[in-house]
Design a protein around this motif. Structure first.
Motif, PDB file in Angstrom:
ATOM      1  N   UNK A   1       0.829  -1.205   0.000  1.00  0.00           N
ATOM      2  CA  UNK A   1       0.000   0.000   0.000  1.00  0.00           C
ATOM      3  C   UNK A   1       0.867   1.260   0.000  1.00  0.00           C
ATOM      4  N   UNK A   2       0.308   2.411  -0.407  1.00  0.00           N
ATOM      5  CA  UNK A   2       1.091   3.648  -0.500  1.00  0.00           C
ATOM      6  C   UNK A   2       1.750   4.067   0.806  1.00  0.00           C
ATOM      7  N   UNK A   3       1.082   3.831   1.932  1.00  0.00           N
ATOM      8  CA  UNK A   3       1.674   4.194   3.216  1.00  0.00           C
ATOM      9  C   UNK A   3       2.942   3.417   3.498  1.00  0.00           C
ATOM     10  N   UNK A   4       2.923   2.133   3.191  1.00  0.00           N
ATOM     11  CA  UNK A   4       4.118   1.303   3.376  1.00  0.00           C
ATOM     12  C   UNK A   4       5.224   1.753   2.442  1.00  0.00           C
ATOM     13  N   UNK A   5       4.876   2.085   1.195  1.00  0.00           N
ATOM     14  CA  UNK A   5       5.876   2.581   0.248  1.00  0.00           C
ATOM     15  C   UNK A   5       6.560   3.826   0.786  1.00  0.00           C
ATOM     16  N   UNK A   6       5.786   4.744   1.328  1.00  0.00           N
ATOM     17  CA  UNK A   6       6.343   5.989   1.867  1.00  0.00           C
ATOM     18  C   UNK A   6       7.305   5.703   3.019  1.00  0.00           C
ATOM     19  N   UNK A   7       6.914   4.825   3.921  1.00  0.00           N
ATOM     20  CA  UNK A   7       7.759   4.502   5.074  1.00  0.00           C
ATOM     21  C   UNK A   7       9.061   3.837   4.620  1.00  0.00           C
ATOM     22  N   UNK A   8       8.958   2.886   3.695  1.00  0.00           N
ATOM     23  CA  UNK A   8      10.145   2.176   3.216  1.00  0.00           C
ATOM     24  C   UNK A   8      11.125   3.138   2.566  1.00  0.00           C
ATOM     25  N   UNK A   9      10.627   4.036   1.721  1.00  0.00           N
ATOM     26  CA  UNK A   9      11.514   4.957   1.025  1.00  0.00           C
ATOM     27  C   UNK A   9      12.154   5.958   1.985  1.00  0.00           C
ATOM     28  N   UNK A  10      11.432   6.356   3.007  1.00  0.00           N
ATOM     29  CA  UNK A  10      12.013   7.249   4.015  1.00  0.00           C
ATOM     30  C   UNK A  10      13.171   6.558   4.728  1.00  0.00           C
ATOM     31  N   UNK A  11      12.998   5.301   5.066  1.00  0.00           N
ATOM     32  CA  UNK A  11      14.061   4.555   5.742  1.00  0.00           C
ATOM     33  C   UNK A  11      15.266   4.345   4.828  1.00  0.00           C
ATOM     34  N   UNK A  12      15.001   4.005   3.565  1.00  0.00           N
ATOM     35  CA  UNK A  12      16.107   3.763   2.638  1.00  0.00           C
ATOM     36  C   UNK A  12      16.887   5.050   2.360  1.00  0.00           C
TER      37      UNK A  12
END
Length: 272
Positions: free
Chosen positions: A38-49
């Motif tokens: 989902x978009x929320x998970x995508x946002x969190x993952x990219x912030x961490x990376x």
């Protein structure tokens, strides 16, 4: 595949070849949605990376676009080379030996060294000694350069016979599990399938995601040191065939989702 692994696969195989190698977060989210992210998970993952230094961001109006950092490009360049290049020449029976020592307090550094050397195709002969059938001493030295070592010795060496070489290989690597996973890969991807559109894109990503795990585990030994029934070569042939069959359709889906053309470099195919 995890969302993190999917991101590296998407950038490594498609997005790095789109324009300057950047993609709006919304475009990346559309791709990952096909894998139930989902978009929320995508946002969190990219912030961490990004915090880990793998990506950078640029603003395009109100939306952030992500692109690989220099560190991220180096990682994917190395990974792509290891995936596509397989040994296809003879072996001169020369071993690369790395003797690396840490203090008892340097457990984290020791674990990091183990991961780095395993990725380069080294196997552990003893607690401090690692062996590779490839000429990779320079790569090992660069990979370990930032770790707090007690000592590091790099040697090229040979044994007295091929039987002793085989003994070293048996002590450094247990290839039976890798062999079984190669056989499963051939079963899963070997059948010819006529796929188009999103189905081709998803299958292409799955193919790459599955196969990219093997360089972490398979040291790409010369044929003289491999089991007689080794299926690694057959698995690589399946990978390259299915990759070529699906890449065009997958690129077209990525172009639609990212809004940019995919202008990829030729994939490396072989190395000695």
């Amino acid at each position: 595949m995890t969302p993190r692994s999917l991101v590296f696969t998407l950038f490594g195989e498609y997005l790095r070849y789109c324009g300057r190698g950047e993609v709006p977060l919304s475009g990346l989210a559309r791709m990952l949605a096909h894998f139930d992210v989902d978009p929320g998970t995508t946002r969190v993952v990219m912030t961490r990376l990004k915090k880990e230094g793998w990506f950078e961001t640029e603003r395009r109006g109100r939306e952030a676009s992500y692109l690989l950092s220099a560190k991220g490009r180096r990682l994917l360049d190395e990974g792509r080379g290891r995936i596509f290049r397989r040994r296809d020449g003879g072996w001169d029976r020369q071993w690369s030996m790395v003797i690396v020592k840490f203090s008892e307090q340097q457990r984290v550094a020791r674990d990091d060294a183990r991961k780095k050397l395993a990725w380069l195709g080294f196997g552990q002969l003893s607690p401090s000694t690692w062996m590779s059938a490839h000429p990779r001493l320079d790569e090992a030295e660069r990979s370990l350069a930032e770790l707090p070592l007690v000592s590091l010795d790099l040697l090229s060496c040979s044994t007295r016979s091929i039987e002793e070489d085989r003994g070293i290989a048996e002590r450094c690597w247990d290839l039976s599990e890798v062999q079984a996973d190669y056989a499963r890969f051939v079963d899963d991807f070997g059948a010819v399938q006529e796929l188009t559109g999103v189905d081709a894109f998803k299958r292409h990503v799955e193919l790459i995601g599955e196969y990219r795990q093997f360089p972490f585990r398979d040291p790409d030994l010369p044929v003289e040191l491999l089991p007689a029934d080794w299926t690694g070569a057959a698995a690589h042939q399946v990978f390259t065939r299915v990759y070529a069959d699906l890449v065009g359709a997958a690129d077209r889906v990525v172009e639609e989702l990212a809004g940019l053309p995919v202008e990829r470099d030729p994939a490396p195919r072989s190395a000695s």
